[in-house]
Design a protein around this motif. Sequence first.
Motif, PDB file in Angstrom:
ATOM      1  N   GLY A   1       0.825  -1.203   0.000  1.00  0.00           N
ATOM      2  CA  GLY A   1       0.000   0.000   0.000  1.00  0.00           C
ATOM      3  C   GLY A   1       0.857   1.250   0.000  1.00  0.00           C
ATOM      4  O   GLY A   1       0.565   2.217  -0.708  1.00  0.00           O
ATOM      5  N   ALA A   2       1.943   1.232   0.800  1.00  0.00           N
ATOM      6  CA  ALA A   2       2.867   2.371   0.836  1.00  0.00           C
ATOM      7  C   ALA A   2       3.596   2.511  -0.490  1.00  0.00           C
ATOM      8  O   ALA A   2       3.877   3.627  -0.944  1.00  0.00           O
ATOM      9  CB  ALA A   2       3.856   2.204   1.984  1.00  0.00           C
ATOM     10  N   LEU A   3       3.912   1.387  -1.122  1.00  0.00           N
ATOM     11  CA  LEU A   3       4.573   1.442  -2.427  1.00  0.00           C
ATOM     12  C   LEU A   3       3.658   2.090  -3.465  1.00  0.00           C
ATOM     13  O   LEU A   3       4.089   2.967  -4.233  1.00  0.00           O
ATOM     14  CB  LEU A   3       4.971   0.041  -2.882  1.00  0.00           C
ATOM     15  N   LEU A   4       2.393   1.683  -3.485  1.00  0.00           N
ATOM     16  CA  LEU A   4       1.450   2.274  -4.432  1.00  0.00           C
ATOM     17  C   LEU A   4       1.250   3.765  -4.155  1.00  0.00           C
ATOM     18  O   LEU A   4       1.125   4.566  -5.078  1.00  0.00           O
ATOM     19  CB  LEU A   4       0.106   1.538  -4.366  1.00  0.00           C
ATOM     20  N   LYS A   5       1.233   4.140  -2.864  1.00  0.00           N
ATOM     21  CA  LYS A   5       1.120   5.557  -2.508  1.00  0.00           C
ATOM     22  C   LYS A   5       2.340   6.325  -3.009  1.00  0.00           C
ATOM     23  O   LYS A   5       2.230   7.448  -3.502  1.00  0.00           O
ATOM     24  CB  LYS A   5       0.995   5.696  -0.997  1.00  0.00           C
ATOM     25  N   SER A   6       3.523   5.716  -2.897  1.00  0.00           N
ATOM     26  CA  SER A   6       4.754   6.353  -3.365  1.00  0.00           C
ATOM     27  C   SER A   6       4.726   6.575  -4.869  1.00  0.00           C
ATOM     28  O   SER A   6       5.312   7.533  -5.384  1.00  0.00           O
ATOM     29  CB  SER A   6       5.968   5.500  -2.992  1.00  0.00           C
ATOM     30  N   LEU A   7       4.059   5.676  -5.588  1.00  0.00           N
ATOM     31  CA  LEU A   7       3.927   5.795  -7.041  1.00  0.00           C
ATOM     32  C   LEU A   7       2.740   6.667  -7.435  1.00  0.00           C
ATOM     33  O   LEU A   7       2.550   6.926  -8.633  1.00  0.00           O
ATOM     34  CB  LEU A   7       3.756   4.411  -7.671  1.00  0.00           C
ATOM     35  N   HIS A   8       1.961   7.099  -6.438  1.00  0.00           N
ATOM     36  CA  HIS A   8       0.709   7.816  -6.665  1.00  0.00           C
ATOM     37  C   HIS A   8      -0.219   6.966  -7.534  1.00  0.00           C
ATOM     38  O   HIS A   8      -0.884   7.446  -8.438  1.00  0.00           O
ATOM     39  CB  HIS A   8       0.959   9.173  -7.311  1.00  0.00           C
ATOM     40  N   MET A   9      -0.253   5.653  -7.215  1.00  0.00           N
ATOM     41  CA  MET A   9      -1.100   4.714  -7.945  1.00  0.00           C
ATOM     42  C   MET A   9      -2.085   4.011  -7.019  1.00  0.00           C
ATOM     43  O   MET A   9      -2.595   2.932  -7.340  1.00  0.00           O
ATOM     44  CB  MET A   9      -0.233   3.662  -8.652  1.00  0.00           C
ATOM     45  N   GLU A  10      -2.367   4.622  -5.858  1.00  0.00           N
ATOM     46  CA  GLU A  10      -3.256   3.958  -4.901  1.00  0.00           C
ATOM     47  C   GLU A  10      -4.682   3.836  -5.410  1.00  0.00           C
ATOM     48  O   GLU A  10      -5.464   3.011  -4.899  1.00  0.00           O
ATOM     49  CB  GLU A  10      -3.236   4.696  -3.558  1.00  0.00           C
ATOM     50  N   ASP A  11      -5.053   4.632  -6.419  1.00  0.00           N
ATOM     51  CA  ASP A  11      -6.415   4.588  -6.962  1.00  0.00           C
ATOM     52  C   ASP A  11      -6.436   4.055  -8.392  1.00  0.00           C
ATOM     53  O   ASP A  11      -7.320   4.405  -9.181  1.00  0.00           O
ATOM     54  CB  ASP A  11      -7.041   5.986  -6.920  1.00  0.00           C
ATOM     55  N   CYS A  12      -5.483   3.219  -8.730  1.00  0.00           N
ATOM     56  CA  CYS A  12      -5.373   2.726 -10.114  1.00  0.00           C
ATOM     57  C   CYS A  12      -5.800   1.264 -10.260  1.00  0.00           C
ATOM     58  O   CYS A  12      -5.403   0.584 -11.212  1.00  0.00           O
ATOM     59  CB  CYS A  12      -3.938   2.897 -10.615  1.00  0.00           C
ATOM     60  N   GLY A  13      -6.580   0.755  -9.309  1.00  0.00           N
ATOM     61  CA  GLY A  13      -7.126  -0.593  -9.425  1.00  0.00           C
ATOM     62  C   GLY A  13      -6.102  -1.709  -9.307  1.00  0.00           C
ATOM     63  O   GLY A  13      -6.268  -2.769  -9.936  1.00  0.00           O
ATOM     64  N   MET A  14      -5.067  -1.536  -8.496  1.00  0.00           N
ATOM     65  CA  MET A  14      -4.028  -2.555  -8.359  1.00  0.00           C
ATOM     66  C   MET A  14      -4.355  -3.571  -7.277  1.00  0.00           C
ATOM     67  O   MET A  14      -3.621  -4.544  -7.093  1.00  0.00           O
ATOM     68  CB  MET A  14      -2.684  -1.887  -8.037  1.00  0.00           C
ATOM     69  N   GLU A  15      -5.472  -3.360  -6.542  1.00  0.00           N
ATOM     70  CA  GLU A  15      -5.812  -4.264  -5.448  1.00  0.00           C
ATOM     71  C   GLU A  15      -6.013  -5.698  -5.928  1.00  0.00           C
ATOM     72  O   GLU A  15      -5.675  -6.659  -5.224  1.00  0.00           O
ATOM     73  CB  GLU A  15      -7.083  -3.793  -4.730  1.00  0.00           C
ATOM     74  N   GLU A  16      -6.561  -5.850  -7.134  1.00  0.00           N
ATOM     75  CA  GLU A  16      -6.823  -7.208  -7.630  1.00  0.00           C
ATOM     76  C   GLU A  16      -5.544  -8.023  -7.762  1.00  0.00           C
ATOM     77  O   GLU A  16      -5.533  -9.228  -7.498  1.00  0.00           O
ATOM     78  CB  GLU A  16      -7.554  -7.164  -8.968  1.00  0.00           C
ATOM     79  N   TYR A  17      -4.448  -7.372  -8.150  1.00  0.00           N
ATOM     80  CA  TYR A  17      -3.180  -8.079  -8.273  1.00  0.00           C
ATOM     81  C   TYR A  17      -2.633  -8.453  -6.891  1.00  0.00           C
ATOM     82  O   TYR A  17      -2.117  -9.558  -6.701  1.00  0.00           O
ATOM     83  CB  TYR A  17      -2.155  -7.215  -9.016  1.00  0.00           C
TER      84      TYR A  17
END
Length: 396
Positions: free
Chosen positions: A90-106
Motif C-alpha cells: 500500500g505504501a509502495l502504491l502511494k509512493s507511485l501515486h497509484m493507490e487509486d489505479c485498481g491494483m488491489e486485484e493483483y
Amino acid sequence: MEAFFFGFMIWMIEKAMRLRIGRLYFFTREGEFFSTLYDEIKKYNPFGCRLPETEIVEVSRMSTFLPSLREVSIEEFMRIWNQYPVQSMGALLKSLHMEDCGMEEYLNQYGIPQEEAIQCPWEDRRVQRLFCDKGFTNAVKAQRNYRRELVYGYLGQKGWQRDRKDTVGIIDIGWKGTIQDNLCYLYPDYRIVGFYTGLQPFLSPQPANAVKYGFINGCRRKGSILLTVRPFEMLCNSPGGSVIGYRRKGQRIIAERKRDAAEDAVYYAYAKREQEKAASGMGWYCARMQAKGRCASDYRKAAYRALYRFIAYPDRQAVKAYFSLRHNEEFGMGTYVDIRAELCPGIFVKALCSTQGRMRLKELLKETAWPQGYLAKYWMYPILYLYNYLLAGYVS
C-alpha cells in the motif's frame, strides 16, 4: 541561522559560476525559500558580475519516481527499497501515486494485504511473483508512460528540452538527491549538477550524468547534523503542500499539490517568521562581504556553527513548532508521521537501573527524530549536554 543560509547560498553561487552554469533551478518545497534568499543576494550582488538566472520548479520524489522508471522490475525498484527496506505494498502504491489505479486485484491474487509491512520486499516470494505478472507490470508501465509525458511537458515549459544536451544546476535541501537521480534517468543527455545543504551516504548506484555537492559535508560535525534533518526541513519548508503529480490545464501542464492544514499551520506559526528574518539579513551580509573582500570559504565556519547549534542546542520556539508537526512521509512510508511526543519519566528512571532501560530510552529518542529537541522540550538540559558529548564521540 542567517549565517548558515548566507554561507550556503554564497558557496552555491560561487560553485555554480566556477562551473559556468548559466541557469539554476530551485526545487520545491525548500527551494522556494532558498530562491527568496537568492533573490535578496542578487539584489545586492556582492560578486560584482552577472549571476545565473533562476527558476522555481515544482517537483517531488513522488511526482518524478514513477516516470523515471527504466523498467518495471525488482532490480529497478531497489531504488526505493534501498531507502525503505520495510514497506507495505500500500505504501509502495502511494509512493507511485497509484493507490487509486485498481491494483488491489493483483495484490489479492498473490495474497498480499495492502497494509502488511514486508521486510525486504524484494526477497518475498509473493512480491517476486507479482513482478512476474505481465498484467501488473503492464499496468505500471502504462501509468509510467502517461506520467512521463506530463513530466516532460511540465519541465519543457521550464526550458528543459529532451532533444538537446545541456548542463543545468539544481538546488534542494538534500539528503540523497533522489529527485535529481530521477531526472537524470529522464534526461540521460543532460549533465545535472546538484547543490545541497548536505548529503548522506548514497544507498543506490548513482546515475552517470549526476554531479552532487553537499555544503555541510566539509563540516567536522556533519555526522551529528545529518542524523537529525527533520527540524531543518521544518525551518526551510514552504506552504501549499507537496507535489503529487501533474495535469493539463488548457494549453499548459501544471503541478498538483496536496496540502496539509497542520503542516501549513506550523509554517505560518514559526517557519515564515524565521525565513523572513533570514531573508532580511542577506543585505547586511552582502555589504560586509563587499567591504571586506571576502569569499564563500570565509563564511563556512560560522555557517557550520549556526546549523550545529540549531540542531544540538535548540531554542524553545523551534522545539514547540517541531513537536506539533505532522511530517509528510507519503513517499516511502505512505503516510504522514505525527511527531508529537509526550514525557515518559519512567523510561529515564529505568535507564539509570538497567541495560534494557537504556536501550528503550535510546529507541524513544530515536523515534522523535530530534533527540535534542525532545530533551530541550522537557527541560532536561544536563542530559542534553551529555547526549551531544556522547554523540560527537560516536559519529566522529
